[in-house]
Structures are given as C-alpha cells and as structure tokens.
Write an enzyme that holds these catalytic residues in place. Sequence first.
Site, short mmCIF file in Angstrom:
data_model
loop_
_atom_site.label_atom_id
_atom_site.label_comp_id
_atom_site.label_asym_id
_atom_site.label_seq_id
_atom_site.Cartn_x
_atom_site.Cartn_y
_atom_site.Cartn_z
N SER A 241 -9.83 2.68 2.70
CA SER A 241 -8.90 3.29 1.78
C SER A 241 -8.05 2.28 1.00
O SER A 241 -7.49 2.61 -0.04
CB SER A 241 -7.96 4.23 2.54
N SER B 253 -9.97 0.27 6.96
CA SER B 253 -9.40 0.27 5.60
C SER B 253 -8.74 -1.02 5.14
O SER B 253 -8.38 -1.13 3.96
CB SER B 253 -8.40 1.41 5.45
N LYS C 114 0.85 -1.21 0.00
CA LYS C 114 0.00 0.00 0.00
C LYS C 114 0.88 1.25 0.00
O LYS C 114 1.88 1.31 0.71
CB LYS C 114 -0.92 -0.03 1.23
N1 GLN Z 1 -12.96 4.85 5.93
C1 GLN Z 1 -12.41 5.29 7.18
C2 GLN Z 1 -12.04 6.74 7.09
O1 GLN Z 1 -12.31 7.32 6.09
C3 GLN Z 1 -11.25 4.43 7.56
C4 GLN Z 1 -9.97 4.86 6.98
C5 GLN Z 1 -8.83 3.96 7.33
O2 GLN Z 1 -8.98 2.94 7.99
N2 GLN Z 1 -7.65 4.38 6.93
O3 GLN Z 1 -11.52 7.31 7.98
#
Ligand code: GLN
Length: 522
Positions: free
Chosen positions: A169, A193, A94
């Site tokens: 994400s 994410s 990632k």
């Molecule tokens: N979707 C969540 C957010 O927007 C989680 C993001 C993440 O885990 N990096 O904060």
Amino acid sequence: MSQQRTEGTDVTDLPTDLTRATAADLADALASKTISSVEVTRAHLDRIAAVDGQVHSYLHVDTDGALAQARAIDERRQSGERLGPLAGVPIAVKDVMTTKGVPTTCGSRILEGWVPPYDATVVTKLREAGLPILGKTNMDEFAMGSSTEHSAYGPSHNPWDLDRIPGGSGGGSSSVLASFQAPLATGTDTGGSIRQPAAVTATVGTKPTYGGVSRYGLVALASSLDQAGPCGRTVLDTALLHAVMGGHDPMDSTSIDAPVPPVVEAARAADVRGMRIGVVKELGGEGYQPGVRARFDESVALLEELGAEVVEVSCPNFEYALAAYYLILPSEASSNLAKFDAMRYGMRVLPEGVDAPSAEQVMAATRDAGFGDEVKRRIILGTYALSSGYYDAYYGSAQKVRALIAQDFDAAYAKVDVLVSPTAPTTAFKLGDKLEDPMAMYLNDIATIPANLAGVPGMSVPSGLADEDGLPAGIQILAPATKDERLYSVGAALEKALVDRWGGPILDRAPELGGAAAAKGA
Ligand code: GLN
C-alpha cells in the site's frame, strides 16, 4: 528548478540539485551549516510542484508547515543548540499516520476532510528530531493493496515507468523517493506494504520487529500485524530514520521496552563476514519472474564473496502463510474499521428518500458511500470468519498456522543469522493489470507476509534490474525478533557490492519520470 546551494561550500560531494542528495549527506551539510533546512526543504517543494502532477505521490503537500519547521530548525541551529542527526532533513509521511492540523485520509473517502487533533507518536518523534514534514503520501485505502490502485484518490505511478504500479500500500512513499520528491519517507507494513513498494522502485524499506516502532496514532488495519517503519534510498538513510522512529512508547501497549537496536552502526560497518545466511527454499522458484530470480541468485553469490556462509533452509509452513493472513487480516480489519460509523470522523451520508433516518441507516449509507470495494470485500470476509460457529474453523485455524510459521522461523534461526528471498515475485506490473483479480493482487505479498505473522523484522534492498523488462527487483532480508541491526549489516554490505557491480546506485539508472518528460519534449 531547485535552489542552488550556497556558494563557497566545502562539501564537495553534495550534488548541485539538492533533491538528489542522500539524507546522510544532507544531514552532514546541514550540521556544518553549508546548507540550510529552508534551502533543502524549498528544493523538494519545487521538485514536488514540477513532477507530482505526473507521479501523484502526495495526497496533501504542507508547503507552509514544512517551511515553518525548516525555519525553526535553522534558527535553533544558528543559536548553537545541539540537534539530532537528521535535523533539518525533510520527510514525507504516509497518510495512515495522524498529523495534528494536517489532513489524514488513509486513502479513503470516509476520512476526507478529517484533520486529526493529535500527532501519531512516530510523527511526534519526527517533529522532535527536527524533520520538516513535506506532506502526506498516497496509499491503498486503509493500507489494503499492493499497487495504490485502491486509493480513493487515484493511484500513484512508478517513476521507472508511469504506466506501472509503484507497489502498495505504500506506493506514495516509494514513488516519492524514486522521483526525488523527498529524501526520506515513512511507511507501514502489515503484509509487505513497506518492502514490496521498495522492491519495485529500487528503494530501501524496513519493517522493524513488531513493537519496535510505536503504533499509537496509526489508523489501524490489523493490529497484530501492523508495523510502522522507515523508507529511504540507501540503507544508511533508512537506518538513520529507523533510529529516529523507533523506541519504547507507553501509549502503545505492544511497544518493546528496550533501546532501538544498533541499526546505524550496523549500516555503517556493512560487514557480513562470518554471518550465516539462509536462502528460504519455499520463497523462490515457480511463480517468480526469471529476472527477479537471477538478480536474487547474483546477490546471494555476492554476499558469499563478501565472507558470508550461505545455506538453504526449509520453512515448510510458509506455504500456508497467505491463506492464514487473509483470514487474520480481514478479521482484525473488520473490527478496527467498525469505528467509521459516521458519528465520529469524516464523512456522513444521509440515506436517500428516508425522512428521519436511524443511526443504523446513516451508518450503512455512509459506509456504503465511503468505503471502496476492496475494503468492503475484507470487512465481509472478516465478519464471516469471526461469526459464531465459524470462528474456530477459520480464525482459530489461521492462528494455529501462524504459530507453525513462527516455529519455522525459530527452527531456521537456530541454524542461520538471517534469511533471504526475493521481496516480490515480479517487477512492477502495469496499472490495471491485477485490479479485477484480488487473488493475483494478494500473491504479490507471498514472500513478505510470513514476517508479519511471526513479528520478525524484514528489509527490502534493490538487487538490480530484471533482464526481460529492465525494471527493478528487490531482495528481502529477514532477521530474528529484536535483531533488526542484522538487516542493516547485510543490506549495506550488499548495497556496496551492487554499486560496484552496476557502476552506481541502481536508482540512478531510472529514466527521468519513466522517460515521460523526454517523450513530451519537456
Ligand atoms: N498488500 C497487503 C494487503 O493488501 C499488505 C498490506 C500492508 O502491508 N498494509 O493486505
């Protein structure tokens, strides 16, 4: 096309197309020298060249670097060196993780062109374990989002249906796995994410216990919530990667100083007999798609058939988790993102029409041009929540709610060994559907966020396909802090039962690239 494997092989269960093999099977074939790491890595690079134009999982493909690492590992094996269990198996990383000499953007324009001078500890561990790094995967900018649509470089697509989101994400990492462009990938999970992208693509992902995997060299989003973890297509593959990534790191002051929990052993044993499983009352019901609920109920019934004892557990404060998260995360993010000041990394924009701009003017112009809307939204929210006079009312209250959520977990784990819920309330939605409605986007993580607030480990495993749309759903398994192995016991047992129920891995039912290739007559 993929390379064919060496003739005369005695590994009968390895598919001809190496990109279809599990990491565990590739590792066995590599260890017995039936195949070489160069062959496996080439097969994946060919696959990337053939399909990533449509899926857009990668922000950067490191063809030469990956092949050089593969060659080096093959040579070490030939010379008789004893290598780690995943040596030679390629991986996608990632883009939130720094990679020495390889661009790292975190999905943001502000880091465009930045080439880190150092590796994140996770990346160092991957290199030491001999996993060639294929490239960097797409993500929502600074890991803020649930769909990859906040990536400054355009979204990734769900291999089940290219018009749908692959989650976020970490949608680059989930789509890389679901489109067979890498057998393994890394992720980070601050609010879901790793788990939500796994759920909507029928792949597996684990958020380890907070501190179980080093944060050193990750571009920080919210430091008290961020956790790196493994992504795979099977529970065993995910466990093998977890064992490589995890462990103590003196470079991270919150790193747990203890051995990695016995995740691989647990995945291999796949045993839930006598385990007490709690279904979280507050994470289900209204707001959850019927097909997601049906697959979840069916998975719970299968676990009961396998010898687990299932009870319902109430965690009353989970209701406030999302609200607390959207104060704590922006607060920490606003502080972490202050370092992107046009002086140290990446982009620098000079304000228009100003002869001798001040440092502040350059910072403002750069941050205006370099950050996307979602990032700006959260920085504004965070600086507001932290401002004097509001700190106690917002950040302080959110921290109190966080303590109550941790107490809910403690009370639940006094009664049960693991908790379960659907991972995400719906299957993959259409690209564009929630982009203009931040609240709707945030609600994707309603079930995953409590684990980040409390620092406990969680995993998403495919639970099947929803009847109404034929798209994948996931079941989330949660365990007490440092008991990550329990996720793998439950996940692997369920995975086995579901392979019987569906006549093979659920991902095998995905049409090749959402049927797009077929539709184009390719
Ligand atoms: N979707 C969540 C957010 O927007 C989680 C993001 C993440 O885990 N990096 O904060």
